[in-house]
Design a protein around this motif. Structure first.
Motif, PDB file in Angstrom:
ATOM      1  N   ARG A   1     112.589  -7.148  44.666  1.00  0.00           N
ATOM      2  CA  ARG A   1     111.708  -7.432  45.803  1.00  0.00           C
ATOM      3  C   ARG A   1     110.799  -6.241  46.101  1.00  0.00           C
ATOM      4  NH1 ARG A   1     116.393 -10.285  47.297  1.00  0.00           N
ATOM      5  NH2 ARG A   1     117.286  -8.572  48.517  1.00  0.00           N
ATOM      6  N   LEU A   2     111.321  -5.041  45.911  1.00  0.00           N
ATOM      7  CA  LEU A   2     110.496  -3.844  46.099  1.00  0.00           C
ATOM      8  C   LEU A   2     109.378  -3.800  45.059  1.00  0.00           C
ATOM      9  CD1 LEU A   2     110.208  -1.122  47.686  1.00  0.00           C
ATOM     10  CD2 LEU A   2     111.519  -0.082  45.841  1.00  0.00           C
ATOM     11  N   LEU A   3     109.708  -4.135  43.808  1.00  0.00           N
ATOM     12  CA  LEU A   3     108.683  -4.192  42.759  1.00  0.00           C
ATOM     13  C   LEU A   3     107.625  -5.235  43.092  1.00  0.00           C
ATOM     14  CD1 LEU A   3     110.807  -3.905  39.474  1.00  0.00           C
ATOM     15  CD2 LEU A   3     109.021  -2.327  40.236  1.00  0.00           C
ATOM     16  N   ASP A   4     108.064  -6.420  43.539  1.00  0.00           N
ATOM     17  CA  ASP A   4     107.116  -7.469  43.889  1.00  0.00           C
ATOM     18  C   ASP A   4     106.194  -7.016  45.020  1.00  0.00           C
ATOM     19  OD1 ASP A   4     108.250  -9.091  41.973  1.00  0.00           O
ATOM     20  OD2 ASP A   4     109.553 -10.160  43.394  1.00  0.00           O
ATOM     21  N   ALA A   5     106.773  -6.339  46.007  1.00  0.00           N
ATOM     22  CA  ALA A   5     105.965  -5.857  47.131  1.00  0.00           C
ATOM     23  C   ALA A   5     104.963  -4.803  46.673  1.00  0.00           C
ATOM     24  CB  ALA A   5     106.870  -5.281  48.213  1.00  0.00           C
ATOM     25  N   THR A   6     105.353  -4.004  45.695  1.00  0.00           N
ATOM     26  CA  THR A   6     104.457  -2.955  45.196  1.00  0.00           C
ATOM     27  C   THR A   6     103.283  -3.554  44.431  1.00  0.00           C
ATOM     28  OG1 THR A   6     106.344  -1.436  45.001  1.00  0.00           O
ATOM     29  CG2 THR A   6     104.311  -0.809  43.887  1.00  0.00           C
ATOM     30  N   VAL A   7     103.578  -4.448  43.495  1.00  0.00           N
ATOM     31  CA  VAL A   7     102.497  -5.000  42.670  1.00  0.00           C
ATOM     32  C   VAL A   7     101.583  -5.924  43.478  1.00  0.00           C
ATOM     33  CG1 VAL A   7     103.880  -4.796  40.567  1.00  0.00           C
ATOM     34  CG2 VAL A   7     103.889  -6.945  41.836  1.00  0.00           C
ATOM     35  N   SER A   8     102.103  -6.504  44.573  1.00  0.00           N
ATOM     36  CA  SER A   8     101.264  -7.357  45.419  1.00  0.00           C
ATOM     37  C   SER A   8     100.539  -6.565  46.501  1.00  0.00           C
ATOM     38  CB  SER A   8     102.114  -8.456  46.072  1.00  0.00           C
ATOM     39  OG  SER A   8     103.032  -7.894  46.993  1.00  0.00           O
TER      40      SER A   8
ATOM     41  N   ALA B   1     110.818  -2.487  35.887  1.00  0.00           N
ATOM     42  CA  ALA B   1     109.506  -3.133  35.817  1.00  0.00           C
ATOM     43  C   ALA B   1     109.196  -3.556  34.386  1.00  0.00           C
ATOM     44  CB  ALA B   1     108.432  -2.185  36.341  1.00  0.00           C
ATOM     45  N   GLU B   2     109.550  -2.712  33.434  1.00  0.00           N
ATOM     46  CA  GLU B   2     109.303  -3.047  32.023  1.00  0.00           C
ATOM     47  C   GLU B   2     110.148  -4.238  31.601  1.00  0.00           C
ATOM     48  OE1 GLU B   2     108.606  -0.618  27.863  1.00  0.00           O
ATOM     49  OE2 GLU B   2     109.930   0.240  29.388  1.00  0.00           O
ATOM     50  N   GLU B   3     111.413  -4.295  32.048  1.00  0.00           N
ATOM     51  CA  GLU B   3     112.284  -5.422  31.715  1.00  0.00           C
ATOM     52  C   GLU B   3     111.693  -6.737  32.220  1.00  0.00           C
ATOM     53  OE1 GLU B   3     116.102  -4.701  33.399  1.00  0.00           O
ATOM     54  OE2 GLU B   3     116.509  -2.935  32.154  1.00  0.00           O
ATOM     55  N   ARG B   4     111.039  -6.686  33.380  1.00  0.00           N
ATOM     56  CA  ARG B   4     110.474  -7.902  33.977  1.00  0.00           C
ATOM     57  C   ARG B   4     109.047  -8.171  33.513  1.00  0.00           C
ATOM     58  NH1 ARG B   4     110.548  -7.963  40.145  1.00  0.00           N
ATOM     59  NH2 ARG B   4     109.890 -10.095  39.707  1.00  0.00           N
ATOM     60  N   GLY B   5     108.514  -7.326  32.648  1.00  0.00           N
ATOM     61  CA  GLY B   5     107.144  -7.510  32.196  1.00  0.00           C
ATOM     62  C   GLY B   5     106.114  -7.127  33.238  1.00  0.00           C
ATOM     63  N   LEU B   6     106.530  -6.314  34.226  1.00  0.00           N
ATOM     64  CA  LEU B   6     105.639  -5.942  35.327  1.00  0.00           C
ATOM     65  C   LEU B   6     105.130  -4.506  35.232  1.00  0.00           C
ATOM     66  CD1 LEU B   6     107.509  -7.484  38.423  1.00  0.00           C
ATOM     67  CD2 LEU B   6     105.393  -8.291  37.350  1.00  0.00           C
ATOM     68  N   LEU B   7     105.453  -3.807  34.144  1.00  0.00           N
ATOM     69  CA  LEU B   7     105.078  -2.394  34.080  1.00  0.00           C
ATOM     70  C   LEU B   7     103.573  -2.177  34.196  1.00  0.00           C
ATOM     71  CD1 LEU B   7     106.029   0.492  33.889  1.00  0.00           C
ATOM     72  CD2 LEU B   7     105.983   0.297  31.389  1.00  0.00           C
TER      73      LEU B   7
ATOM     74  N   ALA C   1      99.075  -0.656  40.324  1.00  0.00           N
ATOM     75  CA  ALA C   1      99.219  -0.512  41.776  1.00  0.00           C
ATOM     76  C   ALA C   1      99.374   0.953  42.164  1.00  0.00           C
ATOM     77  CB  ALA C   1     100.422  -1.322  42.257  1.00  0.00           C
ATOM     78  N   LEU C   2     100.180   1.703  41.406  1.00  0.00           N
ATOM     79  CA  LEU C   2     100.413   3.117  41.717  1.00  0.00           C
ATOM     80  C   LEU C   2      99.187   3.969  41.406  1.00  0.00           C
ATOM     81  CD1 LEU C   2     104.076   3.520  40.400  1.00  0.00           C
ATOM     82  CD2 LEU C   2     103.311   3.250  42.764  1.00  0.00           C
TER      83      LEU C   2
END
Length: 388
Positions: A196-203, A224-230, A236-237
């Motif tokens: 959820r923290l990753l989702d909040a960051t990328v959004s 993030a890499e495991e989820r394909g969100l890296l 975002a960062l």
């Protein structure tokens, strides 16, 4: 610990420098302290420990390393973390080896990585021979190699992750290195908060993301890499979410991915929060609109210094309007900016009405009949932005 959906209530004028901003906390240790410091300054906090610490007091590997060092004392012992050094002494006490270990450490060259570690060393009745001002293992390594380690036996209290570059450099210089694994970093038992923290960051639901240890930063990147969100996380960062690290060592995993970070001069939680109090307001968009000073923050707006919490849909509209201040933005474009985009432009009118109510100054946003909406930028500013 913290409600991930919480938003600070509208408060008095002294609402705090972080009012209207949402800050992510990845810490496993001292997360309550950091979260409290942030909330006292007005921030909304989203906490998700990126790691958990597993103590190894009953671990045969730690017991074997301790017995080995007591029976064959090393030349040098490096204490790397306060919690780890204290845990080592406490584990030795539990095995009935505490006094023997203290006697052993009293007779060696004891190095402590930073002030907190020095405190733990002295609390055990010991005195360190040297400690780097930078709290950096790189500085410890430079000192050892400069002194010369050929033929010397060096014990390193590991701090949750291996130190391959450090250990290899010492061994290449002729040292015998013994690792003392006091605790290990492990993934959290419940990965849901991290996701959820990753989702909040990328959004872009966060304004800043804090890190207090390098393993936590590395763990978040790995998840993030495991989820394909890296790629989305790094984007975002890079552009929208401020990555704030307690010190340069903590920042290394992020910098390895090309992410620029900010760190306080003093590597402590208090200075980290003070840095955010300076950096986040400086990044907020401030505009002169309809005779008011409007500062657009993460989930709230300051109108002439008064904090105005705004619903997520309203913030989406306001950001879309502020990208081209003074220019008319069509309803269709504003509809696309709304969360959960639909096809009914009436949703824009509803969200706009709520936004105007939240701002407490309806004239900040003008309706342009049959075209859309615009921010009522003050004339001088309007000319400035028109020329841009």
């Amino acid at each position: 610990m913290y409600d991930e959906q919480q938003r600070p209530e509208q408060g008095p004028p002294d609402h705090g420098p972080l009012a209207g901003f949402t800050v992510g906390v990845t810490a496993a240790r001292r997360a309550d302290e950091l979260g409290t410091l942030l909330q006292r300054r007005g921030a909304a906090v989203v906490h998700a420990p990126a790691l958990r610490i597993v103590q190894l007091a009953d671990d045969s590997e730690l017991l074997a390393a301790t017995k080995q060092l007591i029976s064959q004392a090393p030349d040098i012992v490096i204490a790397t973390t306060a919690i780890g050094f204290r845990g080592w002494i406490e584990a030795a006490d539990g095995w009935g080896l505490g006094e023997d270990l203290i006697v052993c450490l009293r007779d060696v060259e004891l190095l402590a990585r930073g002030p907190k570690v020095k405190g733990a060393v002295r609390a055990a009745g010991l005195t360190e021979e040297w400690s780097p001002s930078s709290e950096s293992m790189a500085e410890v390594l430079d000192r050892l190699l400069e002194e010369g380690v050929d033929g010397r036996r060096i014990a390193i209290q590991l701090h949750g992750e291996p130190l391959p570059g450090f250990v290899e450099s010492l061994r290449a210089a002729g040292a015998e290195v013994v690792g003392v694994p006091v605790y290990r970093w492990m993934p959290p038992e419940d990965i849901g908060p991290v996701d959820r923290l990753l989702d909040a960051t990328v959004s872009r639901g966060l304004d800043a993301l804090t890190f207090t240890s390098a393993p936590a930063a590395a763990s978040l990147l790995s998840r993030a890499e495991e989820r394909g969100l890296l790629p989305e996380l790094l984007a975002a960062l890079h552009h929208d979410v401020l990555p704030a690290c307690v010190g340069p060592v903590t920042a290394l995993p992020l910098q390895a991915h090309g992410v620029d970070t900010v760190s306080p001069e003093r590597f402590r939680l208090g200075p980290l929060v003070q840095l955010l109090c300076k950096e986040l307001p400086a990044r907020a968009r401030a505009l002169p609109i309809a005779g008011h000073r409007v500062e657009i923050r993460g989930h709230a707006v300051l109108v002439d210094g008064a904090l105005r919490p705004v619903p997520p849909a309203g913030m989406s509209l306001l950001r879309a309007l502020s990208r081209r201040p003074g220019w008319v933005v069509a309803r269709a474009e504003l509809l696309r900016a709304l969360p959960g985009t639909g096809r009914d432009e009436h949703a824009v009118e509803t969200a706009m009405a709520r936004l105007r109510t939240a701002l407490g100054a309806p004239k900040l946003i003008q309706t342009v009949v049959k075209r859309g909406y615009r921010l009522a930028l003050d004339p001088a500013a309007d000319a400035k932005y028109s020329d841009a």
